[in-house]
Design a protein around this motif. Structure first.
Motif, PDB file in Angstrom:
ATOM      1  N   GLU A 132       0.831  -1.216   0.000  1.00 25.40           N
ATOM      2  CA  GLU A 132       0.000   0.000   0.000  1.00 25.40           C
ATOM      3  C   GLU A 132       0.859   1.256   0.000  1.00 25.40           C
ATOM      4  N   VAL A 133       1.919   1.254   0.795  1.00 25.91           N
ATOM      5  CA  VAL A 133       2.816   2.420   0.840  1.00 25.91           C
ATOM      6  C   VAL A 133       3.483   2.611  -0.513  1.00 25.91           C
ATOM      7  N   PHE A 134       3.972   1.514  -1.091  1.00 24.06           N
ATOM      8  CA  PHE A 134       4.652   1.572  -2.394  1.00 24.06           C
ATOM      9  C   PHE A 134       3.695   2.120  -3.453  1.00 24.06           C
ATOM     10  N   VAL A 135       2.482   1.588  -3.507  1.00 28.29           N
ATOM     11  CA  VAL A 135       1.477   2.041  -4.480  1.00 28.29           C
ATOM     12  C   VAL A 135       1.170   3.518  -4.254  1.00 28.29           C
ATOM     13  N   SER A 136       1.043   3.927  -3.009  1.00 28.59           N
ATOM     14  CA  SER A 136       0.760   5.319  -2.678  1.00 28.59           C
ATOM     15  C   SER A 136       1.867   6.248  -3.192  1.00 28.59           C
ATOM     16  N   ILE A 137       3.109   5.837  -3.013  1.00 30.65           N
ATOM     17  CA  ILE A 137       4.240   6.638  -3.496  1.00 30.65           C
ATOM     18  C   ILE A 137       4.173   6.786  -5.019  1.00 30.65           C
ATOM     19  N   LEU A 138       3.890   5.689  -5.714  1.00 26.96           N
ATOM     20  CA  LEU A 138       3.808   5.737  -7.179  1.00 26.96           C
ATOM     21  C   LEU A 138       2.642   6.604  -7.641  1.00 26.96           C
ATOM     22  N   LYS A 139       1.506   6.518  -6.940  1.00 23.76           N
ATOM     23  CA  LYS A 139       0.350   7.363  -7.292  1.00 23.76           C
ATOM     24  C   LYS A 139       0.679   8.838  -7.088  1.00 23.76           C
ATOM     25  N   GLN A 140       1.399   9.141  -6.008  1.00 22.36           N
ATOM     26  CA  GLN A 140       1.821  10.531  -5.776  1.00 22.36           C
ATOM     27  C   GLN A 140       2.727  10.997  -6.909  1.00 22.36           C
ATOM     28  N   GLY A 141       3.574  10.081  -7.378  1.00 22.10           N
ATOM     29  CA  GLY A 141       4.463  10.417  -8.496  1.00 22.10           C
ATOM     30  C   GLY A 141       3.693  10.715  -9.767  1.00 22.10           C
ATOM     31  N   ILE A 142       2.623   9.979 -10.010  1.00 23.06           N
ATOM     32  CA  ILE A 142       1.780  10.235 -11.187  1.00 23.06           C
ATOM     33  C   ILE A 142       1.083  11.585 -11.030  1.00 23.06           C
ATOM     34  N   GLN A 143       0.522  11.836  -9.840  1.00 25.82           N
ATOM     35  CA  GLN A 143      -0.180  13.101  -9.591  1.00 25.82           C
ATOM     36  C   GLN A 143       0.759  14.301  -9.689  1.00 25.82           C
ATOM     37  N   ALA A 144       2.020  14.106  -9.295  1.00 29.40           N
ATOM     38  CA  ALA A 144       2.988  15.208  -9.345  1.00 29.40           C
ATOM     39  C   ALA A 144       3.588  15.381 -10.737  1.00 29.40           C
ATOM     40  N   GLY A 145       3.231  14.487 -11.662  1.00 28.35           N
ATOM     41  CA  GLY A 145       3.758  14.594 -13.021  1.00 28.35           C
ATOM     42  C   GLY A 145       5.123  13.946 -13.213  1.00 28.35           C
ATOM     43  N   GLU A 146       5.603  13.207 -12.225  1.00 26.75           N
ATOM     44  CA  GLU A 146       6.885  12.503 -12.375  1.00 26.75           C
ATOM     45  C   GLU A 146       6.750  11.321 -13.332  1.00 26.75           C
ATOM     46  N   PHE A 147       5.602  10.629 -13.242  1.00 28.33           N
ATOM     47  CA  PHE A 147       5.356   9.452 -14.067  1.00 28.33           C
ATOM     48  C   PHE A 147       4.106   9.669 -14.904  1.00 28.33           C
ATOM     49  N   ASN A 148       4.059   9.013 -16.063  1.00 29.15           N
ATOM     50  CA  ASN A 148       2.874   9.138 -16.904  1.00 29.15           C
ATOM     51  C   ASN A 148       1.804   8.127 -16.492  1.00 29.15           C
ATOM     52  N   GLU A 149       0.647   8.251 -17.101  1.00 33.99           N
ATOM     53  CA  GLU A 149      -0.513   7.437 -16.732  1.00 33.99           C
ATOM     54  C   GLU A 149      -0.371   5.973 -17.140  1.00 33.99           C
ATOM     55  N   ASN A 150       0.641   5.638 -17.934  1.00 34.53           N
ATOM     56  CA  ASN A 150       0.831   4.246 -18.346  1.00 34.53           C
ATOM     57  C   ASN A 150       1.365   3.375 -17.205  1.00 34.53           C
ATOM     58  N   LEU A 151       1.901   4.002 -16.171  1.00 32.08           N
ATOM     59  CA  LEU A 151       2.410   3.257 -15.027  1.00 32.08           C
ATOM     60  C   LEU A 151       1.240   2.719 -14.210  1.00 32.08           C
ATOM     61  N   ASP A 152       1.232   1.417 -13.987  1.00 29.23           N
ATOM     62  CA  ASP A 152       0.224   0.800 -13.132  1.00 29.23           C
ATOM     63  C   ASP A 152       0.890   0.600 -11.762  1.00 29.23           C
ATOM     64  N   PRO A 153       0.578   1.459 -10.786  1.00 26.71           N
ATOM     65  CA  PRO A 153       1.259   1.403  -9.493  1.00 26.71           C
ATOM     66  C   PRO A 153       1.190   0.041  -8.806  1.00 26.71           C
ATOM     67  N   ALA A 154       0.019  -0.600  -8.824  1.00 27.65           N
ATOM     68  CA  ALA A 154      -0.128  -1.893  -8.134  1.00 27.65           C
ATOM     69  C   ALA A 154       0.747  -2.966  -8.786  1.00 27.65           C
ATOM     70  N   VAL A 155       0.786  -2.981 -10.095  1.00 25.82           N
ATOM     71  CA  VAL A 155       1.582  -3.995 -10.812  1.00 25.82           C
ATOM     72  C   VAL A 155       3.075  -3.763 -10.579  1.00 25.82           C
ATOM     73  N   TYR A 156       3.522  -2.517 -10.725  1.00 28.47           N
ATOM     74  CA  TYR A 156       4.951  -2.243 -10.541  1.00 28.47           C
ATOM     75  C   TYR A 156       5.385  -2.507  -9.098  1.00 28.47           C
ATOM     76  N   ALA A 157       4.571  -2.088  -8.132  1.00 25.19           N
ATOM     77  CA  ALA A 157       4.920  -2.288  -6.721  1.00 25.19           C
ATOM     78  C   ALA A 157       5.055  -3.773  -6.411  1.00 25.19           C
ATOM     79  N   PHE A 158       4.106  -4.578  -6.884  1.00 27.01           N
ATOM     80  CA  PHE A 158       4.164  -6.019  -6.631  1.00 27.01           C
ATOM     81  C   PHE A 158       5.388  -6.631  -7.300  1.00 27.01           C
ATOM     82  N   LYS A 159       5.617  -6.232  -8.535  1.00 21.09           N
ATOM     83  CA  LYS A 159       6.762  -6.763  -9.285  1.00 21.09           C
ATOM     84  C   LYS A 159       8.084  -6.414  -8.590  1.00 21.09           C
ATOM     85  N   ALA A 160       8.238  -5.151  -8.202  1.00 18.76           N
ATOM     86  CA  ALA A 160       9.491  -4.706  -7.590  1.00 18.76           C
ATOM     87  C   ALA A 160       9.728  -5.403  -6.251  1.00 18.76           C
TER      88      ALA A 160
END
Length: 196
Positions: A132-160
Motif C-alpha cells: 500500500e505504501v509503495f502504491v501510494s508513493i507511485l500514485k503521488q508520483g503520477i499526480q505530481a507529473g513525475e510518471f505518466n498514466e501508463n504506469l500501473d502502481p499496483a503492478v509495478y509495486a508487486f513486481k518490484a
C-alpha cells in the motif's frame, strides 16, 4: 529511561534476532540464545514465559526494525522516484543485510506460512502495508507529473517487491551480490521509462 530489567529483555531480543533470522523459528533454540547472551535459563525465563513468547517478541523486533530501516531510507528522499530508488537500493547488498541472515520478512514468511499461523498473519499484514505504501508513493508520483498514466502502481509495486525479495534469496544461495545490481538497474530503468 529503561529499567535494568527492560534493558536486559531488550538485550536478549536483539541478541536472539540474528540467531532466529539465520536458523529460523524452528531451528533457533533456547541454548543458542543462552550461549549468545551468556545469561542463565532462569534469567531468560524471568523475562519470557516460554520459547513461544520469546519467539513472538523476537519476530516483532525483527519486523519492526526492518520496517524502520526501510522507512528511514525512503524518508530521506524527496520525490516519488527517489523514494522508490531508495527502497531498491536498500537491498543492493543482499549478502550484508542489516540483520545477519538476509531479509527477515522473507525468512520468516517462508517458515511461518505452514507452521506458525499467528506469525504468518503478521507477515501478511506487513507485506500488505508495504504494498500500500509503495502504491501510494507511485500514485503521488503520477499526480505530481513525475510518471505518466501508463504506469500501473499496483503492478509495478508487486513486481518490484517480489523481485527484490526473491533476488535476496537467490543472491544468498549463489553467494554473489552481482545479480542484484543488475536486477535493481533493470527495475530502475523500467520506472524511468514512465518518467514524464
Amino acid at each position: 529511561m529503561a529499567t535494568k530489567a527492560e534493558r536486559t529483555k531488550q538485550f536478549i531480543i536483539e541478541t536472539a534476532a540474528p540467531i532466529y533470522n539465520q536458523k529460523g523459528i524452528s531451528g533457533a533454540n533456547i541454548d543458542d540464545v543462552l550461549e549468545a547472551t551468556k545469561l542463565t535459563k532462569g534469567c531468560l525465563y524471568g523475562h519470557f514465559e516460554n520459547k513461544e513468547d520469546l519467539t513472538l517478541q523476537v519476530v516483532d523486533h525483527m519486523l519492526t526494525s526492518n520496517g524502520e530501516k526501510i522507512g528511514l531510507a525512503i524518508s530521506k528522499a524527496k520525490t516519488a522516484k527517489a523514494k522508490v530508488f531508495a527502497f531498491l537500493d536498500f537491498y543492493k547488498d543482499p549478502l550484508n543485510t542489516h540483520l545477519k541472515g538476509g531479509c527477515p520478512i522473507f525468512n520468516i514468511a517462508v517458515e511461518a506460512d505452514d507452521h506458525f499461523p499467528e506469525i504468518s498473519e503478521k507477515i501478511a499484514g506487513i507485506i500488505r502495508n508495504g504494498q500500500e505504501v509503495f502504491v501510494s508513493i507511485l500514485k503521488q508520483g503520477i499526480q505530481a507529473g513525475e510518471f505518466n498514466e501508463n504506469l500501473d502502481p499496483a503492478v509495478y509495486a508487486f513486481k518490484a517487491m517480489s523481485a527484490v525479495e526473491g533476488g535476496v534469496i537467490m543472491c544468498k544461495v549463489l553467494k554473489s551480490a552481482k545479480p542484484m545490481a543488475g536486477l535493481i538497474k533493470s527495475l530502475k530503468a523500467e520506472l524511468e521509462s514512465y518518467s514524464q
